[in-house]
Motif scaffolding. Structure first.
Motif, mmCIF file in Angstrom:
data_model
loop_
_atom_site.group_PDB
_atom_site.id
_atom_site.type_symbol
_atom_site.label_atom_id
_atom_site.label_comp_id
_atom_site.label_asym_id
_atom_site.label_seq_id
_atom_site.Cartn_x
_atom_site.Cartn_y
_atom_site.Cartn_z
ATOM 1 N N SER A 7 42.273 30.722 44.056
ATOM 2 C CA SER A 7 40.902 31.140 43.798
ATOM 3 C C SER A 7 40.336 31.890 45.001
ATOM 4 O O SER A 7 40.844 31.795 46.122
ATOM 5 C CB SER A 7 40.021 29.917 43.511
ATOM 6 O OG SER A 7 39.885 29.143 44.682
ATOM 7 N N LEU A 8 39.270 32.617 44.756
ATOM 8 C CA LEU A 8 38.587 33.347 45.825
ATOM 9 C C LEU A 8 38.091 32.375 46.892
ATOM 10 O O LEU A 8 38.186 32.665 48.092
ATOM 11 C CB LEU A 8 37.414 34.144 45.245
ATOM 12 C CG LEU A 8 36.542 34.893 46.239
ATOM 13 C CD1 LEU A 8 37.356 35.944 46.989
ATOM 14 C CD2 LEU A 8 35.367 35.518 45.535
ATOM 15 N N GLU A 9 37.610 31.214 46.469
ATOM 16 C CA GLU A 9 37.121 30.217 47.423
ATOM 17 C C GLU A 9 38.228 29.744 48.356
ATOM 18 O O GLU A 9 38.006 29.552 49.546
ATOM 19 C CB GLU A 9 36.512 29.016 46.680
ATOM 20 C CG GLU A 9 35.226 29.337 45.949
ATOM 21 C CD GLU A 9 35.445 30.064 44.627
ATOM 22 O OE1 GLU A 9 36.562 30.009 44.068
ATOM 23 O OE2 GLU A 9 34.496 30.712 44.156
ATOM 24 N N LYS A 11 40.931 31.464 49.221
ATOM 25 C CA LYS A 11 41.258 32.563 50.128
ATOM 26 C C LYS A 11 40.240 32.667 51.261
ATOM 27 O O LYS A 11 40.606 32.815 52.432
ATOM 28 C CB LYS A 11 41.311 33.887 49.350
ATOM 29 C CG LYS A 11 42.411 33.928 48.311
ATOM 30 C CD LYS A 11 42.300 35.178 47.456
ATOM 31 C CE LYS A 11 43.268 35.158 46.299
ATOM 32 N NZ LYS A 11 43.113 36.331 45.425
ATOM 33 N N LEU A 12 38.958 32.570 50.910
ATOM 34 C CA LEU A 12 37.915 32.673 51.930
ATOM 35 C C LEU A 12 37.918 31.457 52.860
ATOM 36 O O LEU A 12 37.681 31.589 54.064
ATOM 37 C CB LEU A 12 36.550 32.849 51.267
ATOM 38 C CG LEU A 12 36.380 34.149 50.461
ATOM 39 C CD1 LEU A 12 35.009 34.193 49.803
ATOM 40 C CD2 LEU A 12 36.619 35.369 51.309
ATOM 41 N N TRP A 42 46.870 37.119 53.650
ATOM 42 C CA TRP A 42 45.412 37.109 53.566
ATOM 43 C C TRP A 42 44.798 37.463 54.909
ATOM 44 O O TRP A 42 43.824 38.180 54.965
ATOM 45 C CB TRP A 42 44.900 35.755 53.102
ATOM 46 C CG TRP A 42 45.235 35.432 51.684
ATOM 47 C CD1 TRP A 42 45.541 36.319 50.679
ATOM 48 C CD2 TRP A 42 45.302 34.144 51.103
ATOM 49 N NE1 TRP A 42 45.787 35.649 49.520
ATOM 50 C CE2 TRP A 42 45.645 34.307 49.743
ATOM 51 C CE3 TRP A 42 45.100 32.858 51.582
ATOM 52 C CZ2 TRP A 42 45.787 33.242 48.875
ATOM 53 C CZ3 TRP A 42 45.246 31.788 50.717
ATOM 54 C CH2 TRP A 42 45.578 31.978 49.385
ATOM 55 N N PHE A 54 40.861 40.497 48.010
ATOM 56 C CA PHE A 54 40.623 39.100 47.675
ATOM 57 C C PHE A 54 40.111 38.940 46.254
ATOM 58 O O PHE A 54 40.226 37.886 45.661
ATOM 59 C CB PHE A 54 39.620 38.475 48.649
ATOM 60 C CG PHE A 54 40.160 38.337 50.042
ATOM 61 C CD1 PHE A 54 41.205 37.471 50.315
ATOM 62 C CD2 PHE A 54 39.637 39.077 51.081
ATOM 63 C CE1 PHE A 54 41.710 37.336 51.590
ATOM 64 C CE2 PHE A 54 40.124 38.949 52.361
ATOM 65 C CZ PHE A 54 41.172 38.078 52.619
ATOM 66 N N TYR A 55 39.534 39.986 45.694
ATOM 67 C CA TYR A 55 38.925 39.918 44.373
ATOM 68 C C TYR A 55 39.868 40.347 43.253
ATOM 69 O O TYR A 55 39.567 40.145 42.100
ATOM 70 C CB TYR A 55 37.668 40.800 44.329
ATOM 71 C CG TYR A 55 36.592 40.306 45.255
ATOM 72 C CD1 TYR A 55 35.689 39.338 44.839
ATOM 73 C CD2 TYR A 55 36.503 40.786 46.552
ATOM 74 C CE1 TYR A 55 34.710 38.870 45.682
ATOM 75 C CE2 TYR A 55 35.520 40.318 47.413
ATOM 76 C CZ TYR A 55 34.637 39.371 46.974
ATOM 77 O OH TYR A 55 33.667 38.902 47.818
ATOM 78 N N GLU A 75 27.480 42.139 45.404
ATOM 79 C CA GLU A 75 28.770 41.808 46.014
ATOM 80 C C GLU A 75 29.314 42.991 46.813
ATOM 81 O O GLU A 75 29.871 42.808 47.901
ATOM 82 C CB GLU A 75 29.778 41.394 44.940
ATOM 83 C CG GLU A 75 29.457 40.061 44.297
ATOM 84 C CD GLU A 75 30.329 39.764 43.101
ATOM 85 O OE1 GLU A 75 30.618 40.707 42.325
ATOM 86 O OE2 GLU A 75 30.720 38.596 42.944
#
Length: 96
Positions: A7-9, A11-12, A42, A54-55, A75
């Protein structure tokens, strides 16, 4: 072999932990990432200001517009602000 989609979360969170100085092994164990090369990829994207990556979903590489057309205007502006902050910090480091 099944590709694991994160998920994006995740990765961040990985990037934030890496900025905080955590080791790749600790990041992998904490976030459940199976391959160290994923963390390195990443981080390379982050360092090269390729935040649009990332998206994008697994297997989808955007050649035109870098996939930003799918993001909302807010965004897109957030990504631009992050990019400008990074450039500003690099300029400050180079002046010193």
């Amino acid at each position: 072999m099944v590709k694991k989609a994160y998920s994006l979360e995740t990765k961040l969170a990985c990037i934030e932990m890496k900025k905080a100085g955590k080791s790749n092994k600790v990041i992998m164990e904490t976030l459940g990432i199976k391959n160290v090369s994923q963390v390195k990829t990443w981080w390379r994207w982050y360092e090269n200001d390729e935040l649009h990556r990332f998206y994008q979903p697994v297997g989808k590489q955007y050649t035109y517009g870098k996939g930003l057309e799918q993001l909302s205007e807010v965004e897109q502006l957030c990504l631009q602000v992050e990019l400008l902050k990074k450039y500003r910090s690099l300029i400050r480091k180079s002046i010193k």
